[in-house]
Scaffold this motif. Structure first.
Motif, PDB file in Angstrom:
ATOM      1  N   LEU A 247      16.722  21.955  71.794  1.00 30.98           N
ATOM      2  CA  LEU A 247      15.728  23.016  72.014  1.00 30.98           C
ATOM      3  C   LEU A 247      14.762  22.641  73.132  1.00 30.98           C
ATOM      4  O   LEU A 247      14.405  23.485  73.957  1.00 30.98           O
ATOM      5  N   HIS A 248      14.358  21.385  73.171  1.00 27.98           N
ATOM      6  CA  HIS A 248      13.461  20.942  74.246  1.00 27.98           C
ATOM      7  C   HIS A 248      14.139  21.097  75.600  1.00 27.98           C
ATOM      8  O   HIS A 248      13.510  21.510  76.580  1.00 27.98           O
ATOM      9  N   GLY A 249      15.427  20.782  75.671  1.00 27.00           N
ATOM     10  CA  GLY A 249      16.150  20.941  76.931  1.00 27.00           C
ATOM     11  C   GLY A 249      16.193  22.393  77.389  1.00 27.00           C
ATOM     12  O   GLY A 249      16.060  22.680  78.589  1.00 27.00           O
ATOM     13  N   LEU A 250      16.358  23.321  76.444  1.00 28.11           N
ATOM     14  CA  LEU A 250      16.380  24.745  76.808  1.00 28.11           C
ATOM     15  C   LEU A 250      15.002  25.208  77.285  1.00 28.11           C
ATOM     16  O   LEU A 250      14.900  26.015  78.220  1.00 28.11           O
ATOM     17  N   ILE A 251      13.936  24.727  76.639  1.00 26.92           N
ATOM     18  CA  ILE A 251      12.585  25.089  77.081  1.00 26.92           C
ATOM     19  C   ILE A 251      12.324  24.542  78.476  1.00 26.92           C
ATOM     20  O   ILE A 251      11.728  25.214  79.332  1.00 26.92           O
ATOM     21  N   ARG A 252      12.771  23.322  78.731  1.00 28.52           N
ATOM     22  CA  ARG A 252      12.589  22.726  80.057  1.00 28.52           C
ATOM     23  C   ARG A 252      13.296  23.565  81.126  1.00 28.52           C
ATOM     24  O   ARG A 252      12.732  23.847  82.193  1.00 28.52           O
ATOM     25  N   GLU A 253      14.539  23.968  80.856  1.00 27.15           N
ATOM     26  CA  GLU A 253      15.277  24.802  81.815  1.00 27.15           C
ATOM     27  C   GLU A 253      14.550  26.123  82.042  1.00 27.15           C
ATOM     28  O   GLU A 253      14.481  26.619  83.172  1.00 27.15           O
ATOM     29  N   HIS A 254      14.015  26.695  80.987  1.00 33.47           N
ATOM     30  CA  HIS A 254      13.322  27.986  81.108  1.00 33.47           C
ATOM     31  C   HIS A 254      12.063  27.844  81.967  1.00 33.47           C
ATOM     32  O   HIS A 254      11.804  28.688  82.836  1.00 33.47           O
ATOM     33  N   LEU A 300       5.797  22.945  79.378  1.00 36.98           N
ATOM     34  CA  LEU A 300       6.534  21.683  79.442  1.00 36.98           C
ATOM     35  C   LEU A 300       5.530  20.558  79.692  1.00 36.98           C
ATOM     36  O   LEU A 300       4.728  20.646  80.619  1.00 36.98           O
ATOM     37  N   PHE A 301       5.579  19.514  78.862  1.00 39.25           N
ATOM     38  CA  PHE A 301       4.638  18.401  78.968  1.00 39.25           C
ATOM     39  C   PHE A 301       5.365  17.129  79.382  1.00 39.25           C
ATOM     40  O   PHE A 301       6.535  16.925  79.051  1.00 39.25           O
ATOM     41  N   HIS A 302       4.642  16.262  80.102  1.00 40.48           N
ATOM     42  CA  HIS A 302       5.136  14.945  80.486  1.00 40.48           C
ATOM     43  C   HIS A 302       4.018  13.933  80.292  1.00 40.48           C
ATOM     44  O   HIS A 302       2.825  14.268  80.369  1.00 40.48           O
ATOM     45  N   PHE A 303       4.405  12.673  80.055  1.00 43.43           N
ATOM     46  CA  PHE A 303       3.448  11.587  79.882  1.00 43.43           C
ATOM     47  C   PHE A 303       3.667  10.545  80.970  1.00 43.43           C
ATOM     48  O   PHE A 303       4.803  10.303  81.381  1.00 43.43           O
ATOM     49  N   SER A 304       2.590   9.923  81.443  1.00 40.86           N
ATOM     50  CA  SER A 304       2.709   8.852  82.429  1.00 40.86           C
ATOM     51  C   SER A 304       1.583   7.845  82.219  1.00 40.86           C
ATOM     52  O   SER A 304       0.528   8.172  81.665  1.00 40.86           O
ATOM     53  N   ARG A 305       1.809   6.627  82.684  1.00 39.55           N
ATOM     54  CA  ARG A 305       0.820   5.559  82.531  1.00 39.55           C
ATOM     55  C   ARG A 305      -0.377   5.739  83.455  1.00 39.55           C
ATOM     56  O   ARG A 305      -1.446   5.180  83.211  1.00 39.55           O
ATOM     57  N   ASP A 306      -0.207   6.487  84.552  1.00 41.62           N
ATOM     58  CA  ASP A 306      -1.279   6.633  85.539  1.00 41.62           C
ATOM     59  C   ASP A 306      -1.180   8.024  86.154  1.00 41.62           C
ATOM     60  O   ASP A 306      -0.404   8.873  85.694  1.00 41.62           O
ATOM     61  N   ARG A 307      -1.941   8.239  87.237  1.00 39.80           N
ATOM     62  CA  ARG A 307      -1.986   9.559  87.868  1.00 39.80           C
ATOM     63  C   ARG A 307      -1.418   9.521  89.276  1.00 39.80           C
ATOM     64  O   ARG A 307      -1.818  10.289  90.136  1.00 39.80           O
ATOM     65  N   ALA A 495       5.146  12.341  72.165  1.00 37.73           N
ATOM     66  CA  ALA A 495       4.064  13.315  71.990  1.00 37.73           C
ATOM     67  C   ALA A 495       4.222  14.474  72.970  1.00 37.73           C
ATOM     68  O   ALA A 495       4.072  15.648  72.597  1.00 37.73           O
ATOM     69  N   ALA A 496       4.542  14.161  74.239  1.00 34.28           N
ATOM     70  CA  ALA A 496       4.758  15.223  75.222  1.00 34.28           C
ATOM     71  C   ALA A 496       5.929  16.110  74.802  1.00 34.28           C
ATOM     72  O   ALA A 496       5.886  17.343  74.969  1.00 34.28           O
ATOM     73  N   PHE A 497       6.972  15.509  74.256  1.00 31.01           N
ATOM     74  CA  PHE A 497       8.143  16.250  73.770  1.00 31.01           C
ATOM     75  C   PHE A 497       7.719  17.263  72.701  1.00 31.01           C
ATOM     76  O   PHE A 497       8.064  18.452  72.767  1.00 31.01           O
ATOM     77  N   MET A 498       6.959  16.798  71.711  1.00 30.12           N
ATOM     78  CA  MET A 498       6.571  17.678  70.610  1.00 30.12           C
ATOM     79  C   MET A 498       5.527  18.699  71.055  1.00 30.12           C
ATOM     80  O   MET A 498       5.537  19.845  70.584  1.00 30.12           O
ATOM     81  N   TYR A 499       4.620  18.322  71.964  1.00 30.52           N
ATOM     82  CA  TYR A 499       3.652  19.293  72.463  1.00 30.52           C
ATOM     83  C   TYR A 499       4.362  20.449  73.169  1.00 30.52           C
ATOM     84  O   TYR A 499       3.925  21.608  73.090  1.00 30.52           O
ATOM     85  N   SER A 500       5.457  20.152  73.873  1.00 28.39           N
ATOM     86  CA  SER A 500       6.206  21.217  74.546  1.00 28.39           C
ATOM     87  C   SER A 500       6.692  22.246  73.535  1.00 28.39           C
ATOM     88  O   SER A 500       6.621  23.459  73.777  1.00 28.39           O
ATOM     89  N   LEU A 501       7.168  21.782  72.383  1.00 29.97           N
ATOM     90  CA  LEU A 501       7.668  22.703  71.361  1.00 29.97           C
ATOM     91  C   LEU A 501       6.536  23.463  70.688  1.00 29.97           C
ATOM     92  O   LEU A 501       6.594  24.697  70.547  1.00 29.97           O
TER      93      LEU A 501
END
Length: 549
Positions: A247-254, A300-307, A495-501
């Motif tokens: 489901l996350h993959g489909l949301i990302r494509e959308h 769609l959310f992503h996480f990173s160590r810095d900016r 967390a980014a994965f679940m926030y996307s959903l």
């Protein structure tokens, strides 16, 4: 044999040899991928075991020597959060390794799973008996008699009430051929699962939607009479993340299929040696509702160590369109003319620009800070009033189609924007460059920003502000005080994965917890071609599932 025939034979032999080489290379690649997945699973399981043992040692020392300090208590909380992330990551990697090897056990290691206590005897039991066969599945005879039954216990939760659902599979034997018949075991939402979909949805939504860490959930469940350890809950979180990946993959494509995106980021503390460091949570929002685009909204959310700017480049690699964001320089690589597959168009946010003037003209804010009420900038106040006139028109055309919005902007908004531009040029010429108002004006004029600020005048799809992305991040900004920090990079990615959903469900006016419960119940026996039916904008739950959730 002629020369032509010999040449044909030689070519056929060469073709056969090349095909054999390709097949051999493919087999080697599959083997390497399987071994890599197993190695990752071994490492994740080992890290989780080490952290579990360290936590047990720390707890024993604390019990032996007493509560020596408040810092020691906070340290235990930090260790529990790290263990939670490692347990969930170990489950994800183990499931990936099992899929890669296409067998149930993962060869090469035996993971020490968290021990689960029997379900409490005081919980009510609900028997769900699968309909018995009326004839032998082997010979078709109706001379069958019951010889026993197998019971599968599933822990489930409904609001303010716990129960254990006992799914009974009766066994029958045929008097004619002695064949034993029994219905198949029910599917669980997660491999080797014991928790029902409503309980899993509760755990996930409490953690990622209500910002309640698993250790607090475990304490609350214990007070309600159900003892579930942090490791047990973390194991289920990792398994659910693996189950929800399609489901996350489909949301990302959308989201990345949009021609216009909102982008923004916010800070999140990441646990590091000696304290915490400032990490980032990025969001990219597709919302076509302001111009009646018809496509459902999603985030769609992503996480990173810095900016660093490498992160937006990676998130939007291969995407081309219009990005609505603030003036953060990390997006500049996306706007380059020689970018592959092409430059991204920049549309800047007028809310950010207005905010700088508003802070200088905020009477109530000055009073709150102890400054005189009259100590405000009249130029900044005039800028706020001019920008507010633009906002008023934009609110009146919100929801119209792109053509109607474009026509209204050309007729009503463009004259106001041009007047504002000319007025700011004149005012800036009368001020020192160190004047706060001059700095607010320079924010809009720096480099090619004015072109990006006014791009909305020539495209009815573009919004005046980037508020859609800020709304997507609002819950995280409010909730991070509750969970204090992210335990690891893998935890941030999860967390980014679940926030996307969850945020996507909210944007489509869907109850995230009810949706997750129904999705987890239906995913195990659903074919890949029907998974898109579970996306929030397609989802229709059965009345029973909706009521239970």
């Amino acid at each position: 044999m002629s020369d032509a025939a010999l040449e044909i034979a030689r070519l056929r032999a060469a073709l056969a040899a090349s095909e054999a080489c390709v097949e051999t290379a493919g087999a080697r690649a599959e083997t390497a991928e399987s071994e890599l997945a197993q190695a990752r699973a071994v490492v994740s399981a080992s890290e989780a075991m080490i952290k579990h043992l360290k936590l047990e040692i720390a707890k024993l020392r604390r019990e032996q020597y007493g509560h020596s300090s408040e810092r020691r208590a906070r340290l235990l909380d930090q260790m529990e959060l790290q263990l939670e992330e490692l347990e969930a990551a170990a489950t994800e990697d183990e499931i990936t390794a099992e899929k890669a090897t296409k067998t149930t056990p993962v060869v090469g290691f035996e993971r020490r799973r968290p021990a689960r206590k029997p379900f409490p005897e005081h919980l009510p039991r609900e028997r769900v008996v699968i309909e018995a066969p009326t004839a032998c599945t082997c010979c078709g005879s109706d001379r069958i008699v019951k010889m026993g039954e197998d019971i599968t216990d599933t822990l489930e939760v409904i609001p303010r009430q716990w129960k254990v659902i006992q799914t009974v599979r009766e066994k029958f034997t045929c008097r004619a051929c002695e064949r034993i018949s029994q219905p198949p075991a029910p599917f669980h939402a997660t491999p080797r699962g014991w928790a029902g979909p409503n309980l899993l949805a509760t755990i996930l939504f409490e953690k990622f939607g209500q910002h309640q860490p698993l250790n607090r959930q475990a304490e609350r469940y214990a007070r309600e009479g159900v003892d579930l350890s942090l490791s047990t809950l973390a194991d289920q979180v990792g398994a659910c993340a693996a189950a929800l990946a399609p489901l996350h993959g489909l949301i990302r494509e959308h989201v990345l299929g949009a021609e216009r995106l909102h982008g923004d980021d916010t800070t999140v503390p990441l646990l590091a040696r000696g304290g915490t460091r400032t990490a980032r949570l990025w969001t990219y929002v597709r919302d076509d509702r302001p111009f009646a685009g018809g496509a459902p909204p999603a985030a769609l959310f992503h996480f990173s160590r810095d900016r660093e700017m490498a992160h937006p480049n990676r998130h939007l690699a291969g995407w081309q369109g219009i990005l609505q964001a603030d003036a953060y320089g990390g997006y500049n690589d996306l706007y380059r003319g020689n970018r592959d597959p092409g430059p991204v168009g920049s549309a800047l946010c007028w809310s950010h620009a207005r905010r700088k003037f508003f802070e200088l003209a905020d009477i109530r804010g000055n009073v709150r800070k102890g400054k005189p009420a009259h100590d405000i900038s009249l130029v900044a106040l005039e800028a706020v009033n001019r920008i507010d006139a633009i906002f008023d028109i934009e609110r009146s055309i919100n929801g119209l189609d792109a053509a109607a919005r474009l026509e209204a902007r050309q007729r009503l908004v463009r004259p106001l924007v041009e007047e504002l531009h000319a007025w700011m040029l004149v005012e800036r010429g009368t001020m020192s460059k160190h004047n706060p108002v001059a700095k607010a004006i320079a924010y809009m004029f720096k480099a090619d920003r004015w072109e990006a600020f006014t791009r909305f005048l020539d495209d009815g799809r573009i919004c005046l502000t980037n508020n859609a992305a800020e709304r997507a991040l609002r819950g995280i900004a409010l909730g991070r005080k509750s969970w204090l920090f992210v335990g690891s990079e893998r935890g941030g990615d999860r967390a980014a994965f679940m926030y996307s959903l969850i945020v996507t469900a909210k944007m489509n006016d869907i109850n995230p917890q009810a949706w997750l419960a129904d999705v987890l119940a239906r995913l195990p026996d659903m074919t890949a071609s029907h998974v898109p039916d579970l996306l929030p904008w397609h989802w229709r739950s059965a009345p029973v599932s909706r009521k239970a959730a």
